[in-house]
Design a protein around this motif. Structure first.
Motif, mmCIF file in Angstrom:
data_model
loop_
_atom_site.group_PDB
_atom_site.id
_atom_site.type_symbol
_atom_site.label_atom_id
_atom_site.label_comp_id
_atom_site.label_asym_id
_atom_site.label_seq_id
_atom_site.Cartn_x
_atom_site.Cartn_y
_atom_site.Cartn_z
ATOM 1 N N GLN B 455 170.194 108.366 94.467
ATOM 2 C CA GLN B 455 171.339 109.978 94.232
ATOM 3 C C GLN B 455 172.486 109.294 95.023
ATOM 4 O OE1 GLN B 455 168.419 113.089 94.313
ATOM 5 N NE2 GLN B 455 167.184 111.830 92.248
ATOM 6 N N PHE B 456 172.536 108.837 96.118
ATOM 7 C CA PHE B 456 174.281 109.426 96.561
ATOM 8 C C PHE B 456 174.781 108.947 96.221
ATOM 9 C CE2 PHE B 456 175.886 108.292 100.530
ATOM 10 C CZ PHE B 456 176.662 109.453 100.603
ATOM 11 N N ASP B 457 176.114 109.720 95.753
ATOM 12 C CA ASP B 457 177.109 109.571 95.773
ATOM 13 C C ASP B 457 178.344 108.724 96.683
ATOM 14 O OD1 ASP B 457 180.200 109.334 94.498
ATOM 15 O OD2 ASP B 457 180.260 111.152 93.945
ATOM 16 N N PHE B 458 178.511 107.517 96.445
ATOM 17 C CA PHE B 458 179.614 106.521 97.224
ATOM 18 C C PHE B 458 180.548 106.580 97.479
ATOM 19 C CE2 PHE B 458 174.811 105.078 96.989
ATOM 20 C CZ PHE B 458 174.676 104.343 98.492
ATOM 21 N N GLY B 459 181.171 107.593 96.336
ATOM 22 C CA GLY B 459 182.752 107.412 96.043
ATOM 23 C C GLY B 459 183.434 106.527 95.678
ATOM 24 N N ASP B 460 184.615 106.661 96.463
ATOM 25 C CA ASP B 460 185.846 105.419 95.205
ATOM 26 C C ASP B 460 185.852 104.047 96.576
ATOM 27 O OD1 ASP B 460 186.421 107.189 93.227
ATOM 28 O OD2 ASP B 460 188.300 108.238 94.268
ATOM 29 N N ARG B 461 185.003 104.678 97.556
ATOM 30 C CA ARG B 461 185.091 103.190 98.485
ATOM 31 C C ARG B 461 184.623 102.077 97.584
ATOM 32 N NH1 ARG B 461 186.810 104.375 103.504
ATOM 33 N NH2 ARG B 461 187.587 106.688 103.332
ATOM 34 N N TRP B 462 183.260 101.961 96.640
ATOM 35 C CA TRP B 462 182.416 100.945 96.187
ATOM 36 C C TRP B 462 183.267 99.924 95.715
ATOM 37 C CZ3 TRP B 462 182.501 98.815 90.784
ATOM 38 C CH2 TRP B 462 183.135 99.340 90.261
ATOM 39 N N ALA B 463 184.390 100.227 95.426
ATOM 40 C CA ALA B 463 185.021 98.878 95.091
ATOM 41 C C ALA B 463 186.385 99.227 95.087
ATOM 42 C CB ALA B 463 184.482 98.630 93.330
ATOM 43 N N LEU B 505 177.723 96.278 97.432
ATOM 44 C CA LEU B 505 176.943 95.473 97.117
ATOM 45 C C LEU B 505 175.624 96.263 96.879
ATOM 46 C CD1 LEU B 505 178.506 92.367 98.481
ATOM 47 C CD2 LEU B 505 178.884 93.116 96.787
ATOM 48 N N THR B 506 174.472 96.201 97.309
ATOM 49 C CA THR B 506 173.849 97.052 96.736
ATOM 50 C C THR B 506 173.682 98.772 97.718
ATOM 51 O OG1 THR B 506 171.315 97.383 96.366
ATOM 52 C CG2 THR B 506 172.368 96.189 98.543
ATOM 53 N N PRO B 507 172.539 99.984 97.419
ATOM 54 C CA PRO B 507 172.472 99.694 95.959
ATOM 55 C C PRO B 507 173.736 99.977 94.864
ATOM 56 C CG PRO B 507 173.568 102.199 96.702
ATOM 57 C CD PRO B 507 173.367 100.854 97.948
ATOM 58 N N ALA B 508 173.944 98.570 93.587
ATOM 59 C CA ALA B 508 174.632 98.287 92.866
ATOM 60 C C ALA B 508 175.113 99.663 92.151
ATOM 61 C CB ALA B 508 174.009 97.195 92.194
ATOM 62 N N GLN B 509 176.200 99.847 91.820
ATOM 63 C CA GLN B 509 177.135 101.082 91.034
ATOM 64 C C GLN B 509 177.234 100.030 89.947
ATOM 65 O OE1 GLN B 509 177.273 104.010 93.329
ATOM 66 N NE2 GLN B 509 175.585 102.800 93.931
ATOM 67 N N ALA B 510 176.411 100.260 88.529
ATOM 68 C CA ALA B 510 175.965 99.485 87.651
ATOM 69 C C ALA B 510 177.020 100.587 86.521
ATOM 70 C CB ALA B 510 174.873 99.524 87.143
ATOM 71 N N SER B 511 176.853 102.127 86.819
ATOM 72 C CA SER B 511 178.068 102.170 85.329
ATOM 73 C C SER B 511 179.066 103.001 85.801
ATOM 74 C CB SER B 511 177.019 103.944 85.127
ATOM 75 O OG SER B 511 177.214 104.593 86.233
#
Lengths: 277, 574
Positions: B455-463, B505-511
């Protein structure tokens, strides 16, 4: 450490209301009482005290106390306790556990915790058997004990000598007690907590379920007639003739304590200057 | 081959001064206002033995080695064949060697490179106290276009403590090198040295950067066991943590180090360890303890060739599987990956922040090629992300350590907090923290531990996402730099490409990833592993477009993936 009247807490208040999983007659009930008595005697603030354990019957103890606690993984109580103590030196940190947890899977940490000599007290409830997994030989089991299905002919392996190994490794306080003497054990634990550095209190704590013959320990154990020493050579000689049933303090040393200073002298910006071209 | 960059390989026997020459050249290039990258390679010997320094210098930031080398400078030919696969040469390359070193081995000359044999040992005899590597430094600086005054400034800094005579000998050596270089046609190699400035630049290795990110993020307790190629993180942290009021314990093994940091974190101090594959394998049981007890810890894992002892001194992206899936039970945790030397800092800092915020176990993946390489970079901007653990106040009443909350994060009591006394437990537990084997408690706590990550919003840093096009390159970690350079070159050729480098990499930001891949027809996955670990991960965690063709460019270590190889792959597909 003086108990302040205002903060004095009776021993029973160091226990939680959670019922132990132990078998009736288990020596660990008495050791739990000794631990809480020692806390009460020293007037330890509950919030400044932590009991850390691994896995096994006796490692269940943290949940039965009302102080902070950590019930970690098998064999690693001393590592976790070391991290806590070094990071938070003002806390009183007591590690608890059994002979399998401490001397078999955790044997390496036992050596190095004694060697490192951080100010931790380690209470080992030694019943010479793995109780939680229903009766296998532990490192302190005698080689000819044939009651385990896992080693039907006995282990044939010499028992681990916790006191000798603690002494050789650098522990600063070494004592042995018997759970049948809860007040005596409480005194040892209180003294161990007060003594700086790594303190080992081996408590002979019978497993009446898998080692019923240990009921005889109350006849065999005896208070040592020789007073403690601060001389490692003298302590080592005493251990040469020790049959494992002498109780009391063996050694109180004055070896250097491991506690790095946590004083801050720089800012992050200061450190980063080293990277500038 | 890309313009405006010069690539130099320096090889020689131990004691020849290969690393000093390479490091000094990098430093001098930095003083001249350039960017640069230096990676090291050495034989299996602990001390001595053959060594190689690989440099790439440019007025623009440099992320990875180039496809080829402009210059190979060989002090001698000892065991040089061990490095030959790492030093691609061609007919435009120059091999410079000492006339006294004997004939160049065929493995080096068959490239068609021009061989220039110079009287290095003879020349050094005329310089009292002189060393061949300083002549080499002079020659290489001249060939690259680094001005002599920049080299002199570096020599001044490095040798000031060694006395006037040593300094004079070194400078004489450098000057002799500049003179000797005139005999070689340098025009096609040298960069334009004008206009650069060293202001705001850092010289840093990935391992130092990870250590610095840890401290910026608020880490104040570290316990660790030395292991190649992660040790430099610890060696940097030990003296520096001490200055900011933290401490580092050298543990007896990795089982101890990970449990020690769980203890330190339980005590309220943001805590971290660093290791490599074998150490991570030993730590996995206790990482599960961190997950179950919700005690935040960060593990920086600097990957090397595996399995087992593998290739300790060389890079590979093959700990992805164990980092993602190595824990027993259902154990949601965080895995991030640094995709450049500078990013070792920001990703470690971010990960400390995430771990503390979510009371989660977190693994940062770096690798040998990032950790042990040194780069000239722009000073990394401080994201300001620090450890912010949700805690309860002194005197709390009716405290439930594992209380069920909408976010899944339950405020923690730090020892010293009255009323917060609780037992952290690896046994499944009730919200109060009491051991429980009840189905209900298990499900509630599993849900809670999963929810706090999902549920956490990881923001733009995911990729990191760059460019646009219907050919998308998906990669991670140290494969990012060659992929980015390949995409850039492809764009220059008119091939539109998009590059996505996954940091979380995990939790995967699938959407999020699926959103970026909508309508994409060509997906090129780039990774440095033998068994396509990253590809399998992408297949498992994301719904890749069904009508897209997916290709994988993968290779195990130790050879780096070069931008030109990826460019060929992209070209062949467009």
């Amino acid at each position: 450490m003086e108990a302040s009247a205002a903060r004095a807490i009776p021993a029973k208040d160091y226990k939680s209301d959670y019922k132990p999983v132990w078998c009736p007659g288990c020596g660990d009930f008495s050791v739990l009482s000794s631990i809480t008595k020692a806390f009460a005697e020293l007037g330890l603030p509950r919030e400044e005290t932590a009991v850390i354990s691994g896995i096994g019957c006796s490692s269940r103890i943290p949940a039965y106390t009302s102080v902070y606690g950590f019930h970690g993984v098998h064999g690693r109580a001393l590592a976790l306790a070391t991290g806590l103590k070094v990071a938070r030196p003002e806390l009183t940190v007591v590690a608890t556990g059994g002979d399998g947890d401490g001397f078999s899977i955790g044997g390496n940490h036992f050596l190095h915790a004694a060697r490192r000599n951080a100010d931790i007290t380690y209470v080992v409830m030694d019943n010479q058997v793995y109780g939680m997994t229903k009766g296998q030989a532990s490192p302190t089991t005698s080689p000819d004990w044939e009651k385990s299905k896992l080693t039907p002919h006995g282990t044939g392996v010499s028992p681990f000598q916790p006191l000798a190994i603690a002494l050789a490794s650098g522990a600063n306080y070494i004592a042995r007690g018997f759970s049948g003497d809860p007040n005596g054990v409480a005194r040892l634990i209180a003294e161990a907590i007060q003594h700086p550095g790594f303190s080992l209190v081996q408590v002979l704590s019978p497993c009446v379920t898998f080692r019923p013959e240990q009921r005889d320990w109350k006849e065999i154990t005896r208070e040592a007639t020789v007073p403690y020493t601060d001389d490692t050579g003298r302590a080592a000689r005493r251990l040469m003739t020790d049959d494992g049933f002498n109780t009391g303090v063996l050694f109180k040393g004055n070896r250097p304590i491991y506690q790095p200073s946590l004083e801050q002298s720089s800012t992050t910006e200061d450190l980063e200057r080293a990277f500038q071209v | 081959m890309s313009s405006n960059t010069v690539s130099i390989a320096i090889t020689g026997a131990g004691g020849a001064g290969v690393m000093t020459a390479g490091q000094s050249l990098l430093d001098a290039a930095a003083k001249a206002g350039w960017y640069g990258l230096m990676t090291r390679s050495s034989g299996p010997q602990i001390r001595g033995g053959e060594a190689a320094a690989f440099l790439r210098l440019s007025p623009r930031p440099v992320g990875c080695p180039d496809d080829r080398y402009d210059v190979l400078f060989a002090f001698d030919w000892m065991n040089v064949e061990r490095f030959s696969a790492e030093i691609p040469l061609d007919e435009k390359s120059v091999i410079i060697c000492d006339a006294a070193a004997g004939d160049a081995p065929e493995v080096m000359t068959k490239s068609g490179a021009r061989l220039v044999s110079l009287p290095l040992k003879d020349t050094v005899k005329s310089i009292p106290g002189g060393r061949v590597n300083m002549i080499g430094l002079g020659i290489l600086a001249a060939l690259s276009g680094v001005p002599m005054k920049a080299v002199d400034a570096v020599v001044d800094d490095a040798l000031a403590r060694k006395g006037k005579e040593a300094l004079a000998a070194s400078k004489a050596g450098v000057q002799a090198g500049f003179e000797m270089a005139k005999a070689i046609n340098v025009d096609e190699i040298a960069l334009d040295a004008s206009g650069g400035s060293e202001k705001g630049r850092w010289s840093i290795s990935g391992n130092e950067a990870a250590g610095c990110g840890a401290i910026r993020g608020g880490v104040r307790f570290v316990a660790a066991y030395p292991i190649t190629p992660a040790t430099e993180i610890l060696e940097w942290l030990a003296p520096n943590l001490e200055k900011v009021g933290g401490t580092l314990v050298q543990a007896e093994d990795e089982l101890a180090s990970v449990n020690m940091i769980i203890g330190g974190s339980f005590g309220g101090k943001p805590s971290l360890t660093a290791t490599s594959g074998p150490g991570l394998a030993l730590m996995t049981e206790a990482i599960g303890l961190s997950v179950a007890s919700e005690t935040p810890i960060v593990i920086v894992n600097v990957m090397r060739g595996g399995p087992s002892t593998g290739i300790p001194t060389k890079s590979e992206q093959s700990d992805l599987n164990i980092a993602l899936n190595g824990l027993h039970g259902d154990a949601p945790h965080i895995v991030t990956a640094a995709n450049s030397i500078a990013d070792c800092l920001s990703t470690t800092q971010w990960t400390v922040h995430l771990s503390e915020k979510l009371q989660a176990a977190a693994i940062v993946l770096s690798d040998q090629s990032l950790g042990q390489s040194r780069a000239i970079i722009d000073k990394p901007v401080d994201s300001g992300l620090v450890a912010e653990r949700e805690v309860v106040a002194d005197g709390v009443k009716d405290y439930n350590r594992y209380a069920v909350t909408p976010s899944g994060v339950s405020p923690m009591a730090i020892p010293g907090t009255r009323g917060g006394e609780y037992v952290a437990d690896g046994l499944e537990h009730s919200p109060l923290g009491r051991p429980s084997s009840a189905a209900g408690d298990h499900t509630i706590q599993l849900d809670k531990r999963e929810r706090k990550l999902t549920q956490f919003d990881f923001g733009d840093r995911w990729a990191d996402v760059d460019g646009d096009g219907d050919l998308v390159v998906i990669t991670w970690g140290s494969s990012t730099a060659p992929a980015a350079e390949a995409c850039e070159r492809a764009r220059a050729e008119g091939i539109s490409t998009r590059m996505i480098s996954l940091r979380l990499l995990t939790p995967a930001q699938a959407s999020r990833l699926e959103g970026l891949l909508k309508g994409v027809k060509k997906i090129l996955i780039v990774e440095q592993s033998h068994s396509k670990q990253f590809y399998r991960y992408l297949r498992a965690e994301y719904d890749l477009p069904h009508d897209a063709e997916v290709r994988v460019f993968k290779r195990p270590g130790p050879l780096p993936i070069r931008p030109g190889e990826l460019l060929s792959e992209i070209r062949s597909w467009s």
